[in-house]
Design a protein around this motif. Structure first.
Motif, PDB file in Angstrom:
ATOM      1  N   GLU A 339      -4.570  -9.569   8.111  1.00 44.34           N
ATOM      2  CA  GLU A 339      -3.949  -9.144   6.957  1.00 44.34           C
ATOM      3  C   GLU A 339      -2.970 -10.132   6.268  1.00 44.34           C
ATOM      4  O   GLU A 339      -1.910 -10.738   7.102  1.00 44.34           O
ATOM      5  CB  GLU A 339      -3.420  -7.741   7.020  1.00 44.34           C
ATOM      6  CG  GLU A 339      -2.650  -7.219   5.738  1.00 44.34           C
ATOM      7  CD  GLU A 339      -1.910  -5.960   6.159  1.00 44.34           C
ATOM      8  OE1 GLU A 339      -0.858  -5.914   5.725  1.00 44.34           O
ATOM      9  OE2 GLU A 339      -2.507  -5.171   6.902  1.00 44.34           O
ATOM     10  N   LEU A 341       0.312 -10.675   3.503  1.00 44.38           N
ATOM     11  CA  LEU A 341       1.059  -9.814   2.849  1.00 44.38           C
ATOM     12  C   LEU A 341       1.779 -10.828   1.813  1.00 44.38           C
ATOM     13  O   LEU A 341       2.538 -11.283   2.351  1.00 44.38           O
ATOM     14  CB  LEU A 341       1.654  -9.106   3.780  1.00 44.38           C
ATOM     15  CG  LEU A 341       2.907  -7.912   3.246  1.00 44.38           C
ATOM     16  CD1 LEU A 341       1.990  -6.785   2.302  1.00 44.38           C
ATOM     17  CD2 LEU A 341       3.541  -7.260   4.368  1.00 44.38           C
ATOM     18  N   VAL A 463      -0.552  -9.729  11.019  1.00 45.33           N
ATOM     19  CA  VAL A 463      -0.022  -9.927   9.532  1.00 45.33           C
ATOM     20  C   VAL A 463       0.551 -11.295   9.333  1.00 45.33           C
ATOM     21  O   VAL A 463       1.404 -11.607  10.127  1.00 45.33           O
ATOM     22  CB  VAL A 463       0.836  -8.501   9.417  1.00 45.33           C
ATOM     23  CG1 VAL A 463       1.367  -8.683   8.123  1.00 45.33           C
ATOM     24  CG2 VAL A 463       0.194  -7.313   9.812  1.00 45.33           C
TER      25      VAL A 463
END
Length: 502
Positions: A339, A341, A463
Motif C-alpha cells: 500500500e 500512502l 505500507v
C-alpha cells in the motif's frame, strides 16, 4: 518494461518448427558441439519466458523425442517414451514452481528432502534435524539449487525474500563435506552484515546437530587470529563471516588466516556485496576470492535481487555457470499486501504514524528510515506513545544490536525502527507490518525492506509513505515497472491518500 520483457511478450507462443528447419537446427547443433569451453552466449537465454531453457537443451530434447530423432541403434520404443515422459515431467515441475534455469547439463529438481538422502547421500541425522524444525517440503529455490550444488556446479541463484535461500546452500555444504576433517576451513560463507551472518551460523549449527561439523562465526578479529591462525590445531570445517573482518585477518603479515583448503565459497546477498562506494564490499570480496586459492574451490552466489554487474561478473569468472531464477526476477514477494500512502509533507509522516498506532495495529512492526539521524529522531517521537519501541542502527554496539534483535524476536519490542541494516536477509517470521517511513531510494531497496514480512509462505502487509518530494522517485518506479512495485500481478501497490490535515 525493459527490452528483454518486451521481447519475451512479443515472442510469447512462438514455437520452433523442427520439421521445416531441421537442416538449420543440425547446423546449429554442430556449432554448439564445438563450443565446449562454455562460451556459448545463447546458452543462458530464455527467449520466450517458458522457464525451459535451450542452454541445457531440455526443450530441444523433448521435440527430438517427439520426432523420433533421439532414438539410437537398438533403443526400443518403450525406452524412447520413457525418456519423453521424464523430460515432460521435469518441464512440468519447473513450470509449476516457476523455476527458470540458464545453463548446460542441469540436474533435475528434487521434490522431497528424502530424495537428497537416496540420490545424494544426505546424512540421515541432517534429514532428521530438518523434520524436527518442521521443514518437510523443499521450496522452489531449494528444489533446483540444491541438486546443482550437490553436483559441484557454480551458480548464481535469485529468489524472492523468505523463500529459503539459506537452506538451499547449507544442505549441499553439509553433504559435500561429508564429515569433519582437520584440514582447515573447507567452506566459507560471506554475509554483508553481522546480523545476517549470525542467523546463518545458527541455521548451520541447528542442521548439523549430532553430525559433528565445527561451524564457526568470525567474531573479534584479534581473538580470531589466535583461534584460527596457522598455529591453531585446525579443528574446524565451516566459517561464516562478514567480508571486512575476514579481510582484516587476510591482510596481516603473515596472514592470520589461511583459506587454501576452502572447497565451497558462498556469497549471500551477493548484489549488496558487489555495490560500489561506502556500502559495498567489492574490494574486500576480491581479496577473499584471491585467498580461496585451492584447486577444488567452487563458488555460489545468492540474493533476492540480481543486478547486471553481478551477473556479468559471474559469467566471466565462474566455470560452467548455471543461473537459477524463481518467478519474475527482481520482483516483490507476492505474499505481501502493498500500500502506498500519500502524507503530503514530512510532518504528515509523523501524523500518519500516530494514526496507525491510534487505530491499533498487530505487532510486531518494522519501521524503515533512511539514516541513523532519522532513526534517532523518530524513536524520540514515539518513545512516549505508550508502545514498546526501540531502534537499531550501525552506531549502536554489537551487544546492543544483539539485545534489540533478541527482544524483538521474543515480543518484548513491538515496534523496531531501523535503517538498511536489517533490510537484507534477516528472518523475522512473525512480522505483520513493514512501514517505509522514508521512501526507498531504489526498487531493489524496496524489495528487500518489505521482504521482512510475508516470509515462508505467510502473508504480510507493507505500507509506504510518500510526500510531494518523493514524487520524482515514484514516477520513475511507475514508468520503469519498478521490479514489480507497480507492475502486473497480485502484489500490486494500492494507492491511498490521507483525507485529513496532513
Amino acid at each position: 518494461m525493459d527490452a528483454f520483457d518486451l521481447f519475451r511478450k512479443l515472442g510469447a507462443g512462438a514455437k520452433f518448427d523442427f520439421k521445416r528447419f531441421g537442416k538449420d537446427a543440425d547446423r546449429f547443433k554442430g556449432v554448439r558441439s564445438e563450443q565446449k569451453d562454455g562460451s556459448d552466449l545463447l546458452s543462458g537465454i530464455d527467449f520466450f519466458g517458458t522457464g525451459i531453457y535451450h542452454g541445457n537443451q531440455v526443450k530441444l530434447a523433448e521435440e527430438q523425442v517427439e520426432n523420433g530423432e533421439e532414438e539410437s541403434e537398438g533403443e526400443s520404443g518403450k525406452g524412447k517414451r520413457k525418456r519423453q515422459d521424464e523430460v515432460k515431467t521435469v518441464n512440468r515441475v519447473r513450470a509449476q514452481h516457476r523455476i527458470n534455469v540458464h545453463g548446460c547439463d542441469v540436474p533435475d529438481p528434487v521434490c522431497t528432502f528424502s530424495e537428497l538422502q537416496s540420490e545424494y547421500g544426505l546424512n540421515p541425522r541432517v534429514l532428521q534435524n530438518l523434520s524436527s524444525a518442521g521443514l518437510t517440503t523443499p521450496t522452489p529455490i531449494q528444489m533446483q539449487a540444491i541438486p546443482l550444488m550437490m553436483h559441484g556446479r557454480e551458480l548464481l541463484a535469485c529468489a524472492p525474500t523468505g523463500s529459503g535461500k539459506t537452506l538451499a546452500f547449507c544442505l549441499p555444504l553439509l553433504t559435500h563435506l561429508k564429515q569433519p576433517a582437520n584440514l582447515g576451513f573447507r567452506a566459507l560463507i560471506i554475509s554483508p552484515t553481522r546480523e545476517l551472518a549470525s542467523q546463518t551460523h545458527r541455521e548451520l549449527v541447528r542442521l548439523s546437530e549430532g553430525v559433528g561439523f565445527r561451524v564457526h562465526i568470525l567474531d573479534k578479529a584479534s581473538m580470531a587470529a589466535k583461534k584460527y591462525g596457522p598455529s591453531s590445531n585446525k579443528k574446524y570445517d565451516i566459517l561464516v563471516s562478514t567480508p571486512n573482518r575476514l579481510v582484516f585477518l587476510l591482510k596481516q603479515d603473515p596472514p592470520a588466516l589461511h583459506l587454501s583448503s576452502v572447497e565451497w565459497l558462498v556469497v549471500d546477498e551477493s548484489d549488496k556485496l558487489f555495490e560500489d562506494g561506502r556500502s559495498g564490499f567489492r574490494d574486500q570480496l576480491a581479496a577473499v576470492f584471491q585467498a580461496c586459492s585451492g584447486p577444488r574451490v567452487r563458488r555460489a552466489l545468492y540474493s533476492a535481487t540480481c543486478v547486471p554487474d553481478v551477473e556479468q561478473w559471474c559469467r566471466i569468472n565462474l566455470d560452467n555457470l548455471v543461473s537459477v531464477n524463481i518467478g519474475h526476477r527482481n520482483s516483490a514477494v507476492e505474499t505481501v499486501e502493498q500500500e502506498l500512502l500519500f502524507v503530503g509533507t514530512e510532518n504528515g509522516k509523523l501524523l500518519a504514524m500516530r494514526d496507525i498506532i491510534k487505530k491499533g495495529f498487530l505487532p510486531p512492526m518494522l519501521v524503515f528510515v533512511q539514516s541513523i539521524e532519522r532513526a534517532r529522531e523518530l524513536f524520540h517521537e514515539l518513545v512516549y506513545e505508550g508502545i514498546n519501541v526501540d531502534v537499531i542502527h550501525a552506531d549502536r554496539t554489537q551487544q546492543q544490536r544483539d539485545n534489540v534483535i533478541s527482544s524483538f524476536r521474543s515480543g518484548d519490542i513491538w515496534v523496531l525502527i531501523c535503517t538498511a541494516l536489517l533490510a537484507r536477509g534477516i528472518d523475522f517470521k512473525g512480522v505483520n507490518l513493514v512501514l517505509n517511513y522514508d521512501f526507498p531510494t531504489s526498487a531493489v531497496e524496496y524489495i528487500h525492506r518489505i521482504g521482512r514480512t510475508g516470509r515462508a509462505g505467510h502473508t504480510g502487509r507493507a505500507v509506504t509513505f510518500f510526500t510531494e518530494d518523493d514524487k520524482p522517485l515514484l514516477r520513475r518506479y511507475t514508468r520503469g515497472g519498478a521490479c514489480g512495485l507497480m507492475g502486473e500481478g497480485p502484489n500490486n501497490i494500492h494507492l491511498k491518500k490521507k483525507k485529513d490535515k496532513l
